[in-house]
Each structure stands twice: as C-alpha cells, then as structure tokens.
Design a protein around this motif. Sequence first.
Motif, PDB file in Angstrom:
ATOM      1  N   GLU A   2      41.349  53.361  51.751  1.00  0.00           N
ATOM      2  CA  GLU A   2      40.925  52.408  50.314  1.00  0.00           C
ATOM      3  C   GLU A   2      41.184  53.479  49.283  1.00  0.00           C
ATOM      4  N   SER A  11      39.228  43.329  39.282  1.00  0.00           N
ATOM      5  CA  SER A  11      39.146  42.495  40.305  1.00  0.00           C
ATOM      6  C   SER A  11      39.805  42.839  41.707  1.00  0.00           C
ATOM      7  N   GLU A  12      39.415  44.279  41.915  1.00  0.00           N
ATOM      8  CA  GLU A  12      40.162  44.947  42.905  1.00  0.00           C
ATOM      9  C   GLU A  12      39.482  44.277  44.643  1.00  0.00           C
ATOM     10  N   GLN A  13      40.629  44.051  45.292  1.00  0.00           N
ATOM     11  CA  GLN A  13      40.160  43.867  46.631  1.00  0.00           C
ATOM     12  C   GLN A  13      41.088  44.487  47.532  1.00  0.00           C
ATOM     13  N   HIS A  73      42.169  45.512  51.786  1.00  0.00           N
ATOM     14  CA  HIS A  73      42.016  45.164  53.083  1.00  0.00           C
ATOM     15  C   HIS A  73      42.889  46.273  53.849  1.00  0.00           C
ATOM     16  N   GLN A 110      44.485  43.401  46.193  1.00  0.00           N
ATOM     17  CA  GLN A 110      44.940  42.446  45.286  1.00  0.00           C
ATOM     18  C   GLN A 110      44.219  42.873  43.956  1.00  0.00           C
ATOM     19  N   TRP A 111      44.761  42.665  42.883  1.00  0.00           N
ATOM     20  CA  TRP A 111      44.294  42.975  41.338  1.00  0.00           C
ATOM     21  C   TRP A 111      44.573  41.906  40.509  1.00  0.00           C
TER      22      TRP A 111
END
Length: 188
Positions: free
Chosen positions: A22, A110-112, A114, A123-124
């Motif tokens: 990450e 808005s970071e995700q 996986h 995703q951002w």
Amino acid sequence: MTEVSAAAFQRLMDRVDTLEAESEIRRIQTRYMFLCDTPMPEYGVENDEQRINQIMALYTEDAVWEGVGEYYDGQFGRLEGATAIRRHFENFWGQKKDPQLLLNVHYLTSEQIHVKGNTATGQWVHCQPWIFSDGSSLLRSSRLNNAFRKQDDGRWLITRTRTENLFVAPLKEGWATDFPAASVLMKP
C-alpha cells in the motif's frame, strides 16, 4: 517454532507485506501526479523528454492508459503498451500550445488501495487547477481507478491508469494571483 506461532508469524508477515505494498502504491501514484505538475517540481529534470522518462519508469511495458466516460472516452481513448502511452505524453508536452500551460497541480483524495498478492488496485478522486498564459483558468476533477503489479525484482509498477471526468469548471481570471514560473522546491 510451534505450529501456532508459525501461523501467527505468517499472518504478521502477510500484514507487513500488504502495508508495504500500500505504501509503495501510494508513493508511485503520488509520484506520477507530481511529475505531471506544471511547473515541473522535480529538481534536475530540465525538459519534457526527461519528465516523460521519469513517468514511464513507473509503468509496466504492457500497461494500459485510458480515459473513460462521456468526456474522457473521446478525448483520450485507450492506449495499450508503454510505447503508446509514451506517445500520449509526448503529444501532450511535446507540442507547445498557445495558450501555454503555466500552472497545473494535482491534488489526490478519497484513497482506496486493495492489495491481492502481487496485484493491486487503487481508486482516488483528483482535482487540478489549470492556468494558461492567456489568463484563462479551469478546475478539473476526475476519478481514477488504477492497477498495479509487483515485479520480480520487488518493485511495484502501474499496469493501468483509468480516469473518468467528474467536471470541468472555468475559473474567473485572476483567481490565483501569485504562482511561480519555475519550481525550486526540490533544489538541494
């Protein structure tokens, strides 16, 4: 080690691997955005060819770069492979346009992330103001859905950049009054 402690140790190592992945993915994505900023903030990168080389070092040879959705699909389309992606960046920076782009800064939120073994997605939401030499300005926002792969040497690289426009809004002339012609932030 007992069987229980060996299993606990493996779970801990898996968690560390995920956290390191990450962190590296976050670094790669923000580096990409940093290298796309104008004026170019990377010290020692003196021209767009060098900038593009730095960006391309973040991508796999089989990577895909695509704009999707109502706005970006027609603007960017789908580029497959490092050679096509490089041409995209050469067209963007290589052709000096009028009005000239004076400022372009990428903000990520808005970071995700996986991680699944040696692959990952992230995703951002990104937002970027643009200022041009004729006084015009705009604010652009888009969502990113990118993919990454861990290489045999342990490095993570981008395998897909996918962007979808959220909005483009013209900004009033003079909204930003002070901005640099060149960046010196990273100078030693």
